[in-house]
Design a protein around this motif. Structure first.
Motif, PDB file in Angstrom:
ATOM      1  N   PHE A 197      -3.540   1.368  -5.205  1.00 15.95           N
ATOM      2  CA  PHE A 197      -2.105   1.589  -5.009  1.00 15.95           C
ATOM      3  C   PHE A 197      -1.350   0.839  -6.091  1.00 15.95           C
ATOM      4  O   PHE A 197      -1.615  -0.345  -6.323  1.00 15.95           O
ATOM      5  N   HIS A 198      -0.416   1.535  -6.737  1.00 18.68           N
ATOM      6  CA  HIS A 198       0.459   0.854  -7.676  1.00 18.68           C
ATOM      7  C   HIS A 198       1.896   0.984  -7.174  1.00 18.68           C
ATOM      8  O   HIS A 198       2.352   2.085  -6.847  1.00 18.68           O
ATOM      9  N   VAL A 199       2.570  -0.162  -7.099  1.00 18.06           N
ATOM     10  CA  VAL A 199       3.936  -0.188  -6.569  1.00 18.06           C
ATOM     11  C   VAL A 199       4.906   0.110  -7.707  1.00 18.06           C
ATOM     12  O   VAL A 199       4.991  -0.660  -8.668  1.00 18.06           O
ATOM     13  N   ILE A 200       5.586   1.232  -7.604  1.00 15.28           N
ATOM     14  CA  ILE A 200       6.598   1.552  -8.616  1.00 15.28           C
ATOM     15  C   ILE A 200       7.829   0.676  -8.388  1.00 15.28           C
ATOM     16  O   ILE A 200       8.344   0.050  -9.304  1.00 15.28           O
ATOM     17  N   LYS A 201       8.292   0.640  -7.145  1.00 16.45           N
ATOM     18  CA  LYS A 201       9.366  -0.293  -6.792  1.00 16.45           C
ATOM     19  C   LYS A 201       9.339  -0.590  -5.313  1.00 16.45           C
ATOM     20  O   LYS A 201       8.750   0.158  -4.529  1.00 16.45           O
ATOM     21  N   GLY A 202       9.987  -1.680  -4.935  1.00 21.58           N
ATOM     22  CA  GLY A 202      10.058  -2.076  -3.539  1.00 21.58           C
ATOM     23  C   GLY A 202       9.046  -3.155  -3.209  1.00 21.58           C
ATOM     24  O   GLY A 202       8.245  -3.572  -4.046  1.00 21.58           O
ATOM     25  N   SER A 203       9.127  -3.632  -1.958  1.00 19.43           N
ATOM     26  CA  SER A 203       8.189  -4.664  -1.531  1.00 19.43           C
ATOM     27  C   SER A 203       7.815  -4.442  -0.076  1.00 19.43           C
ATOM     28  O   SER A 203       8.545  -3.779   0.677  1.00 19.43           O
ATOM     29  N   GLY A 204       6.675  -4.980   0.294  1.00 19.35           N
ATOM     30  CA  GLY A 204       6.202  -4.816   1.660  1.00 19.35           C
ATOM     31  C   GLY A 204       4.839  -5.445   1.837  1.00 19.35           C
ATOM     32  O   GLY A 204       4.431  -6.304   1.041  1.00 19.35           O
ATOM     33  N   LYS A 205       4.170  -5.014   2.891  1.00 16.96           N
ATOM     34  CA  LYS A 205       2.847  -5.564   3.196  1.00 16.96           C
ATOM     35  C   LYS A 205       1.912  -4.410   3.527  1.00 16.96           C
ATOM     36  O   LYS A 205       2.321  -3.430   4.152  1.00 16.96           O
ATOM     37  N   THR A 206       0.679  -4.567   3.135  1.00 17.95           N
ATOM     38  CA  THR A 206      -0.350  -3.602   3.530  1.00 17.95           C
ATOM     39  C   THR A 206      -1.537  -4.382   4.082  1.00 17.95           C
ATOM     40  O   THR A 206      -1.975  -5.366   3.467  1.00 17.95           O
ATOM     41  N   VAL A 207      -1.980  -3.989   5.257  1.00 20.50           N
ATOM     42  CA  VAL A 207      -3.179  -4.603   5.829  1.00 20.50           C
ATOM     43  C   VAL A 207      -4.358  -3.681   5.543  1.00 20.50           C
ATOM     44  O   VAL A 207      -4.328  -2.495   5.894  1.00 20.50           O
ATOM     45  N   VAL A 208      -5.342  -4.211   4.833  1.00 22.88           N
ATOM     46  CA  VAL A 208      -6.550  -3.448   4.487  1.00 22.88           C
ATOM     47  C   VAL A 208      -7.733  -4.136   5.170  1.00 22.88           C
ATOM     48  O   VAL A 208      -8.058  -5.279   4.840  1.00 22.88           O
ATOM     49  N   GLY A 255      -7.938  -5.632   7.893  1.00 20.25           N
ATOM     50  CA  GLY A 255      -7.560  -6.924   8.470  1.00 20.25           C
ATOM     51  C   GLY A 255      -7.027  -7.932   7.479  1.00 20.25           C
ATOM     52  O   GLY A 255      -6.556  -9.004   7.858  1.00 20.25           O
ATOM     53  N   GLU A 256      -7.079  -7.594   6.193  1.00 22.99           N
ATOM     54  CA  GLU A 256      -6.611  -8.514   5.151  1.00 22.99           C
ATOM     55  C   GLU A 256      -5.198  -8.119   4.734  1.00 22.99           C
ATOM     56  O   GLU A 256      -4.988  -6.978   4.312  1.00 22.99           O
ATOM     57  N   GLU A 257      -4.256  -9.063   4.867  1.00 21.87           N
ATOM     58  CA  GLU A 257      -2.861  -8.705   4.552  1.00 21.87           C
ATOM     59  C   GLU A 257      -2.556  -8.931   3.076  1.00 21.87           C
ATOM     60  O   GLU A 257      -2.829  -9.992   2.526  1.00 21.87           O
ATOM     61  N   ILE A 258      -1.969  -7.914   2.462  1.00 28.04           N
ATOM     62  CA  ILE A 258      -1.573  -7.977   1.056  1.00 28.04           C
ATOM     63  C   ILE A 258      -0.059  -7.843   1.010  1.00 28.04           C
ATOM     64  O   ILE A 258       0.487  -6.837   1.458  1.00 28.04           O
ATOM     65  N   SER A 259       0.626  -8.889   0.526  1.00 21.82           N
ATOM     66  CA  SER A 259       2.089  -8.827   0.379  1.00 21.82           C
ATOM     67  C   SER A 259       2.387  -8.398  -1.045  1.00 21.82           C
ATOM     68  O   SER A 259       2.088  -9.132  -1.983  1.00 21.82           O
ATOM     69  N   TRP A 260       2.979  -7.225  -1.186  1.00 25.16           N
ATOM     70  CA  TRP A 260       3.175  -6.685  -2.529  1.00 25.16           C
ATOM     71  C   TRP A 260       4.641  -6.582  -2.906  1.00 25.16           C
ATOM     72  O   TRP A 260       5.526  -6.467  -2.056  1.00 25.16           O
ATOM     73  N   GLY A 261       4.855  -6.636  -4.202  1.00 25.48           N
ATOM     74  CA  GLY A 261       6.194  -6.482  -4.764  1.00 25.48           C
ATOM     75  C   GLY A 261       6.155  -5.460  -5.877  1.00 25.48           C
ATOM     76  O   GLY A 261       5.110  -4.845  -6.138  1.00 25.48           O
TER      77      GLY A 261
END
Ligand SMILES: [Fe+2]
Length: 345
Positions: free
Chosen positions: A283-294, A296-302
């Motif tokens: 996944f590549h974030v073009i814009k925005g921020s959030g969290k994805t749990v993969v 059970g592992e939480e990834i906070s992305w920007g």
């Protein structure tokens, strides 16, 4: 079906030695490794690369290594499950973050693996594919299909960065990966096909019987159009998130033989829990921020971050602010092999 198969240690040493001398090995101690029950056991682990951490490293690479010494000035995003230096981010996807400085060129080459780029930062960069000059603007998807000549240039004044995605692991596995080099290409003096032949969805040049259509007719997918499409889908769509697949405008099929690209929009506060898919994903974030749990592992992305998920991962996205992501996956390959699968959570 036996839960526990015989082990190598259970076999007499002289028999093991005789097998080794004959160049054979018993299948049964290893069979569960290659044919686990019910679902694959991926080596790939979820990865997360913040752009804040990559950007200074890339700029330093720009100081340390002239492009002539690198040809492609790239930092490779290695799968944590395989360790730093692994030339893959998932089982089938290679990812690299590439820097081109003003005035630099990356020489022409072509190779058996296919590549696509998502532009991360900067203006004035361009890719020439088979003579077609493709501007590289933020969020654009630019294809360099396997076997097509491509070089990069930079007419702007600030660094340009893009994310490369290749089906390199597959070609390495097949022992089919190689490249050829050539002088920079002459550029056709006209806009790229996305601005001429494929300016609007649903329209393609009219053909006569003897017309030839390029196998990859459109090699640049401008982000502005993708975002506009997602916004309208989000506005008028029913349940679920807005998602679009990048397709070949002449065939309606995937843009590349093995790699697929899907753009998604999450509104602020929106969550999405897709089914378990047999594909790995980046996944590549073009814009925005959030969290994805993969798993059970939480990834906070920007913005501009990149993260990955192995096959059959349990994934839940949540957007803190309005977010746009592009998912790179290998569904086209898996469909060609006849085993793409989705399982309900
Ligand atoms: Fe290349």
């Amino acid at each position: 079906m036996s839960e526990q198969l015989g082990t190598l240690e259970e076999l007499p040493e002289d028999y093991r030695n005789d097998m080794a001398s004959a160049g054979v090995a018993p299948l049964w101690p290893m069979m569960r490794n290659v044919l686990p029950h019910g679902a694959p056991k991926p080596v790939t682990r979820p990865g997360h690369w913040t752009y804040d951490s990559l950007r200074p490293l890339l700029l330093r690479a720009g100081e340390l290594t002239p492009v002539e010494k690198a040809e492609r000035r790239v930092l490779v995003l290695s799968d944590p499950g395989r360790g730093t230096g692994a030339m893959q981010a998932t089982s089938s996807i290679y990812l690299g973050m590439q820097l081109l400085l003003p005035g630099e060129t990356a020489p022409a080459h072509r190779h058996t693996p296919s590549a696509a780029r998502i532009i991360v930062e900067g203006e004035g960069g361009f890719t020439v594919v088979d003579g077609e000059k493709l501007p590289m603007e933020n969020g654009d998807l630019v294809l360099t299909p396997g076997g097509d000549w491509h070089d990069h240039g930079h007419e702007g004044s600030e660094p340009v960065v893009w994310l490369d995605a290749l089906d390199l692991p597959l070609f390495v596995y097949l022992e089919g990966s190689y490249a050829e080099e050539a002088p920079l290409q002459a550029q056709r003096n006209r806009p790229d096909a996305s601005e001429v032949e494929y300016r609007a969805a649903g329209l393609a040049p009219s053909r006569r019987l003897d017309s030839t259509v390029r196998r990859y007719p459109m090699m640049r997918y401008p982000w502005a159009r993708t975002e506009a499409a997602l916004r309208e889908m989000a506005r008028w769509g029913d349940d679920g998130i807005a998602e679009v697949d990048y397709i070949n405008p002449e065939t309606g099929q995937d843009v590349l033989p093995t790699m697929g690209f899907t753009a998604m929009m999450l509104e602020a506060g929106q969550s999405d829990a897709p089914p378990l898919r047999s594909t790995s994903a980046a996944f590549h974030v073009i814009k925005g921020s959030g969290k994805t749990v993969v798993n059970g592992e939480e990834i906070s992305w920007g913005p501009k971050d990149t993260f990955t998920a192995p096959v059959f991962a349990d994934i839940t996205h949540h957007a803190d602010s309005e977010a746009f992501l592009v998912r790179i996956h290998d569904r086209p390959l898996q469909e060609k092999l006849g085993y793409y699968e989705e399982r309900a959570k």
